[in-house]
Scaffold this motif. Structure first.
Motif, PDB file in Angstrom:
ATOM      1  N   ASP A 203      -8.562  -7.152  -8.362  1.00  0.00           N
ATOM      2  CA  ASP A 203      -9.554  -7.723  -9.284  1.00  0.00           C
ATOM      3  C   ASP A 203     -10.258  -8.943  -8.672  1.00  0.00           C
ATOM      4  O   ASP A 203     -11.460  -9.129  -8.843  1.00  0.00           O
ATOM      5  CB  ASP A 203      -8.896  -8.126 -10.609  1.00  0.00           C
TER       6      ASP A 203
ATOM      7  N   THR B 248      -5.796 -21.948  -1.910  1.00  0.00           N
ATOM      8  CA  THR B 248      -6.023 -20.503  -1.769  1.00  0.00           C
ATOM      9  C   THR B 248      -6.783 -20.166  -0.486  1.00  0.00           C
ATOM     10  O   THR B 248      -7.444 -19.140  -0.389  1.00  0.00           O
ATOM     11  CB  THR B 248      -6.776 -19.992  -3.018  1.00  0.00           C
TER      12      THR B 248
ATOM     13  N   LEU C 160     -12.595 -19.134  -9.709  1.00  0.00           N
ATOM     14  CA  LEU C 160     -12.138 -17.763  -9.462  1.00  0.00           C
ATOM     15  C   LEU C 160     -10.682 -17.648  -9.912  1.00  0.00           C
ATOM     16  O   LEU C 160      -9.803 -18.344  -9.409  1.00  0.00           O
ATOM     17  CB  LEU C 160     -12.240 -17.422  -7.972  1.00  0.00           C
ATOM     18  N   THR C 161     -10.436 -16.779 -10.886  1.00  0.00           N
ATOM     19  CA  THR C 161      -9.083 -16.641 -11.428  1.00  0.00           C
ATOM     20  C   THR C 161      -8.798 -15.196 -11.807  1.00  0.00           C
ATOM     21  O   THR C 161      -9.649 -14.511 -12.376  1.00  0.00           O
ATOM     22  CB  THR C 161      -8.949 -17.472 -12.736  1.00  0.00           C
TER      23      THR C 161
ATOM     24  N   PHE D   1      -3.934 -22.508 -14.832  1.00  0.00           N
ATOM     25  CA  PHE D   1      -4.221 -22.896 -13.447  1.00  0.00           C
ATOM     26  C   PHE D   1      -4.825 -24.304 -13.378  1.00  0.00           C
ATOM     27  O   PHE D   1      -4.742 -24.972 -12.362  1.00  0.00           O
ATOM     28  CB  PHE D   1      -5.155 -21.879 -12.782  1.00  0.00           C
TER      29      PHE D   1
ATOM     30  N   SER E 236      -2.074  -9.392 -13.585  1.00  0.00           N
ATOM     31  CA  SER E 236      -2.813  -8.345 -12.860  1.00  0.00           C
ATOM     32  C   SER E 236      -3.232  -8.795 -11.461  1.00  0.00           C
ATOM     33  O   SER E 236      -4.091  -8.173 -10.844  1.00  0.00           O
ATOM     34  CB  SER E 236      -3.997  -7.837 -13.683  1.00  0.00           C
TER      35      SER E 236
ATOM     36  N   TYR F 196       0.842  -1.205   0.000  1.00  0.00           N
ATOM     37  CA  TYR F 196       0.000   0.000   0.000  1.00  0.00           C
ATOM     38  C   TYR F 196       0.876   1.254   0.000  1.00  0.00           C
ATOM     39  O   TYR F 196       0.523   2.267  -0.592  1.00  0.00           O
ATOM     40  CB  TYR F 196      -0.944  -0.011   1.212  1.00  0.00           C
TER      41      TYR F 196
ATOM     42  N   THR G  68      -4.260 -26.067  -9.743  1.00  0.00           N
ATOM     43  CA  THR G  68      -4.949 -25.142  -8.826  1.00  0.00           C
ATOM     44  C   THR G  68      -6.461 -25.210  -9.049  1.00  0.00           C
ATOM     45  O   THR G  68      -7.240 -25.145  -8.109  1.00  0.00           O
ATOM     46  CB  THR G  68      -4.479 -23.685  -9.069  1.00  0.00           C
TER      47      THR G  68
ATOM     48  N   GLY H  41      -3.108  -9.131  -7.462  1.00  0.00           N
ATOM     49  CA  GLY H  41      -2.683  -8.217  -6.400  1.00  0.00           C
ATOM     50  C   GLY H  41      -3.162  -6.789  -6.599  1.00  0.00           C
ATOM     51  O   GLY H  41      -2.752  -5.893  -5.883  1.00  0.00           O
ATOM     52  N   GLN H  42      -4.066  -6.568  -7.560  1.00  0.00           N
ATOM     53  CA  GLN H  42      -4.573  -5.202  -7.774  1.00  0.00           C
ATOM     54  C   GLN H  42      -6.053  -5.085  -7.422  1.00  0.00           C
ATOM     55  O   GLN H  42      -6.714  -4.134  -7.799  1.00  0.00           O
ATOM     56  CB  GLN H  42      -4.364  -4.783  -9.229  1.00  0.00           C
TER      57      GLN H  42
ATOM     58  N   HIS I   8      -6.091 -19.042   2.432  1.00  0.00           N
ATOM     59  CA  HIS I   8      -5.886 -17.801   3.182  1.00  0.00           C
ATOM     60  C   HIS I   8      -6.553 -16.603   2.522  1.00  0.00           C
ATOM     61  O   HIS I   8      -7.028 -15.706   3.192  1.00  0.00           O
ATOM     62  CB  HIS I   8      -4.390 -17.541   3.400  1.00  0.00           C
ATOM     63  N   TRP I   9      -6.570 -16.639   1.216  1.00  0.00           N
ATOM     64  CA  TRP I   9      -7.235 -15.543   0.496  1.00  0.00           C
ATOM     65  C   TRP I   9      -8.710 -15.486   0.921  1.00  0.00           C
ATOM     66  O   TRP I   9      -9.258 -14.420   1.169  1.00  0.00           O
ATOM     67  CB  TRP I   9      -7.118 -15.759  -1.015  1.00  0.00           C
TER      68      TRP I   9
HETATM   69  C1  LIG Z   1      -6.623 -15.959  -5.620  1.00  0.00           C
HETATM   70  C2  LIG Z   1      -6.727 -14.913  -6.715  1.00  0.00           C
HETATM   71  C3  LIG Z   1      -8.071 -15.051  -7.425  1.00  0.00           C
HETATM   72  C4  LIG Z   1      -6.660 -13.521  -6.052  1.00  0.00           C
HETATM   73  O1  LIG Z   1      -6.814 -12.533  -7.046  1.00  0.00           O
HETATM   74  P1  LIG Z   1      -6.103 -11.088  -6.928  1.00  0.00           P
HETATM   75  O2  LIG Z   1      -6.708 -10.163  -7.919  1.00  0.00           O
HETATM   76  O3  LIG Z   1      -4.639 -11.266  -6.934  1.00  0.00           O
HETATM   77  O4  LIG Z   1      -6.608 -10.699  -5.486  1.00  0.00           O
HETATM   78  P2  LIG Z   1      -6.708  -9.273  -4.839  1.00  0.00           P
HETATM   79  O5  LIG Z   1      -5.879  -8.282  -5.600  1.00  0.00           O
HETATM   80  O6  LIG Z   1      -8.138  -8.956  -4.602  1.00  0.00           O
HETATM   81  O7  LIG Z   1      -6.005  -9.597  -3.493  1.00  0.00           O
HETATM   82  C5  LIG Z   1      -4.628  -9.692  -3.434  1.00  0.00           C
HETATM   83  C6  LIG Z   1      -4.241 -10.220  -2.082  1.00  0.00           C
HETATM   84  O8  LIG Z   1      -4.407 -11.645  -2.066  1.00  0.00           O
HETATM   85  C7  LIG Z   1      -3.203 -12.271  -1.691  1.00  0.00           C
HETATM   86  N1  LIG Z   1      -3.152 -13.589  -2.344  1.00  0.00           N
HETATM   87  C8  LIG Z   1      -3.038 -13.881  -3.650  1.00  0.00           C
HETATM   88  N2  LIG Z   1      -3.052 -15.218  -3.829  1.00  0.00           N
HETATM   89  C9  LIG Z   1      -3.190 -15.789  -2.618  1.00  0.00           C
HETATM   90  C10 LIG Z   1      -3.251 -17.119  -2.134  1.00  0.00           C
HETATM   91  N3  LIG Z   1      -3.150 -18.165  -2.942  1.00  0.00           N
HETATM   92  N4  LIG Z   1      -3.383 -17.335  -0.820  1.00  0.00           N
HETATM   93  C11 LIG Z   1      -3.464 -16.276   0.035  1.00  0.00           C
HETATM   94  N5  LIG Z   1      -3.404 -14.989  -0.348  1.00  0.00           N
HETATM   95  C12 LIG Z   1      -3.267 -14.741  -1.670  1.00  0.00           C
HETATM   96  C13 LIG Z   1      -2.133 -11.302  -2.135  1.00  0.00           C
HETATM   97  O9  LIG Z   1      -0.942 -11.474  -1.429  1.00  0.00           O
HETATM   98  C14 LIG Z   1      -2.772  -9.952  -1.805  1.00  0.00           C
HETATM   99  O10 LIG Z   1      -2.660  -9.678  -0.410  1.00  0.00           O
HETATM  100  P3  LIG Z   1      -3.082  -8.274   0.257  1.00  0.00           P
HETATM  101  O11 LIG Z   1      -4.547  -8.105   0.078  1.00  0.00           O
HETATM  102  O12 LIG Z   1      -2.705  -8.386   1.685  1.00  0.00           O
HETATM  103  O13 LIG Z   1      -2.316  -7.256  -0.511  1.00  0.00           O
HETATM  104  C15 LIG Z   1      -5.570 -14.992  -7.716  1.00  0.00           C
HETATM  105  O14 LIG Z   1      -4.351 -14.982  -7.008  1.00  0.00           O
HETATM  106  C16 LIG Z   1      -5.605 -16.222  -8.608  1.00  0.00           C
HETATM  107  O15 LIG Z   1      -6.162 -16.178  -9.676  1.00  0.00           O
HETATM  108  N6  LIG Z   1      -4.977 -17.335  -8.180  1.00  0.00           N
HETATM  109  C17 LIG Z   1      -4.898 -18.539  -8.981  1.00  0.00           C
HETATM  110  C18 LIG Z   1      -6.226 -19.256  -9.086  1.00  0.00           C
HETATM  111  C19 LIG Z   1      -6.812 -19.601  -7.732  1.00  0.00           C
HETATM  112  O16 LIG Z   1      -6.107 -19.987  -6.813  1.00  0.00           O
HETATM  113  N7  LIG Z   1      -8.139 -19.475  -7.638  1.00  0.00           N
HETATM  114  C20 LIG Z   1      -8.893 -19.854  -6.467  1.00  0.00           C
HETATM  115  C21 LIG Z   1      -9.367 -21.220  -6.722  1.00  0.00           C
HETATM  116  S1  LIG Z   1     -10.386 -21.759  -5.425  1.00  0.00           S
END
Ligand SMILES: CC(C)(COP(=O)(O)OP(=O)(O)OC[C@H]1O[C@@H](n2cnc3c(N)ncnc32)[C@H](O)[C@@H]1OP(=O)(O)O)[C@@H](O)C(=O)NCCC(=O)NCCS
Length: 449
Positions: free
Chosen positions: A383, A410, A372-373, A322, A378, A19, A327, A380-381, A412-413
């Motif tokens: 999306d 994924t 979800l992909t 993916f 792009s 940030y 994934t 981390g922005q 933790h996300w």
């Molecule tokens: C998971 C995913 C959809 C996130 O999309 P993104 O646009 O990068 O997400 P955002 O920009 O909204 O969020 C970014 C944050 O997620 C975190 N992040 C990205 N991938 C992550 C993961 N696999 N696990 C935990 N955190 C993750 C980043 O570090 C970042 O952290 P912050 O919010 O503290 O800065 C993308 O990384 C992706 O397409 N991954 C591969 C496919 C996948 O795993 N899909 C889910 C299947 S169930």
């Protein structure tokens, strides 16, 4: 020093780094309600703004002075007069406003001049520059009411403000403007902040306000089941504004929202309403993922929309890598073609950068978010988050109470975005039958408000 501190401080500080990088060189216009100063919050707000500025953000601070002007009027034995939700500034009110603004400027400049050792201001040097950057015109006579010295913004000296910011100073504006005839006009903090943000095409407009933000159900009472809506797409904010009565008080939902919508429509990508009552609310909103108040965001820049048959090829291209690395579960073209209406995508200049599908299970009032992909270039922005929000909206519109995901990598996300892990037994019967026990996917559920 305790080693526990190292383990908490270092990851925490690193988590803020993206940030800090993202906001460096950006311009923020901050509108601070006079009530914040009356409530004794100035010192902490100044410390937070000094810190934000030291991390490379260009700051324009506009202060309000409603309670201070009313206090001055009271001391003179005059009552504050309003009409159409606006102050009528007669001679006495103009005097009071000038006195209040003078006093507040000194207080604000003093707050930015602190530098005692062992305080957040130690070592900071913030140059605060105020000036006649705003040209005003009179409100005039409206429905037979003469507003006298109350004015509206006619022009903002963009060059003057930009040069001052480039010189490294913070610009401080009082809600005053001057006409070419040299007359002073009393303006509102909200209008000045909004006009300046638009004129500068600022990256953010932030209102430090009496309210905590906009609630998910704005017409219903506050409560745990009615939290603050952290992100309002511009279209939804406009719709909400149209459904609310015109604001009478700064605590009405539409009061700050109308300015956020105006700024967003005029090209300010993000406008925020955050509470001054929460210590550090500026830092929480700007440097923490979920923020604390409400952000109105213009999504037009990138198109977030439901997919059509034309998008099948783009979606396949996006998810294929993916699927190959395991994934995502493999989906073939016919399956995507059949389910295309379930997909939401982010498209920019004809390229699909993100997608997700929603498969509803109405009998269990839930739906699966699948595939979800976000494209690697792009990620981390935000999306991923945008697509998630849209899928949540679609699920809500279908009357679903929750959405769930199956994931192997994924977790933790999802955890960070309000999902909780449940046993696969939780899945709706129809989905359980298709569950691949060998893949051992974890199941996460998010309740929708
Ligand atoms: C998971 C995913 C959809 C996130 O999309 P993104 O646009 O990068 O997400 P955002 O920009 O909204 O969020 C970014 C944050 O997620 C975190 N992040 C990205 N991938 C992550 C993961 N696999 N696990 C935990 N955190 C993750 C980043 O570090 C970042 O952290 P912050 O919010 O503290 O800065 C993308 O990384 C992706 O397409 N991954 C591969 C496919 C996948 O795993 N899909 C889910 C299947 S169930």
């Amino acid at each position: 020093m305790s080693t526990v501190f190292n383990f908490t401080f270092v990851p925490w500080f690193r988590s803020v780094a993206p940030y800090i990088h993202m906001h460096r060189g950006k311009t923020f216009v901050v509108g601070m309600a006079g009530e914040a100063i009356a409530a004794g919050k100035l010192q902490h707000i100044a410390q937070d703004l000094a810190l934000i500025q030291s991390m490379g953000v260009k700051v324009v601070l506009v202060h309000g002075f409603r309670p201070q002007v009313n206090e001055q009027l009271k001391a003179k034995g005059h009552a504050a007069k309003y009409s159409h939700g606006m102050r009528i500034t007669d001679e006495v009110a103009l005097d009071s406003a000038q006195e209040a603004a003078g006093q507040l400027r000194y207080e604000i400049e003093a707050a930015f001049s602190q530098g005692l050792p062992n305080t957040p201001m130690a070592g900071s040097t913030v140059r605060v520059i105020s000036g006649n950057f705003i040209t005003a015109r009179p409100v005039g006579v409206v429905d037979g009411v003469d507003f006298k010295h109350s004015g509206l913004v006619r022009k903002v000296d963009v060059g003057g403000i930009t040069r001052t910011l480039d010189f490294g100073a913070m610009v401080l504006l009082s809600p005053f403007g001057f006409s070419p005839t040299g007359e002073a006009f009393n303006l509102t903090m909200e209008e000045v902040a909004t006009s300046v943000a638009i004129a500068l095409q600022a990256d953010k407009l932030v209102f430090l306000s009496e309210i905590p933000g906009v609630r998910v159900k704005p017409l219903e009472p506050d409560g745990e089941d009615n939290p603050i809506d952290t992100e309002l797409p511009l279209a939804a904010a406009e719709q909400l504004l149209a459904s609310l009565p015109p604001p009478q008080n700064p605590t009405d939902t539409s009061f700050y929202l109308q300015h956020c919508v105006k700024a967003c429509k005029a090209g300010v990508e993000r406008s925020h309403i955050i509470p001054f009552a929460t210590d550090g609310s500026l830092l929480l909103e700007v440097y923490v993922h979920d923020g604390i108040g409400t952000m109105v965001i213009d999504e037009k820049l990138e198109e977030l929309r439901e997919a059509t048959a034309d998008d099948v090829g783009g979606i396949l291209q996006l998810i294929e890598p993916f699927e190959q690395d395991g994934t995502l579960v493999k989906r073939d073209r016919t399956e995507i073609e059949r389910d295309i209406a379930n997909y939401t995508i982010v498209e920019h200049d004809g390229v699909i950068f993100a997608c997700a599908a929603l498969y509803p299970y109405p009998e269990s009032k839930t739906g699966e978010m699948a595939a979800l992909t976000v494209s690697p270039q792009s990620q981390g922005q935000g999306d991923g988050e945008k697509v998630l929000k849209r899928v949540e909206q679609r699920a809500r519109a279908m009357g679903l109470d929750s959405i769930f995901v199956l994931t192997t990598r994924t977790m933790h996300w999802f955890l960070k975005r309000g999902f909780v892990q449940v046993d696969p037994d939780w899945l709706p019967e129809a989905r359980k039958r298709k569950y691949n026990w060998n893949r051992k996917s974890l199941v996460f559920v998010k309740k929708l408000n």
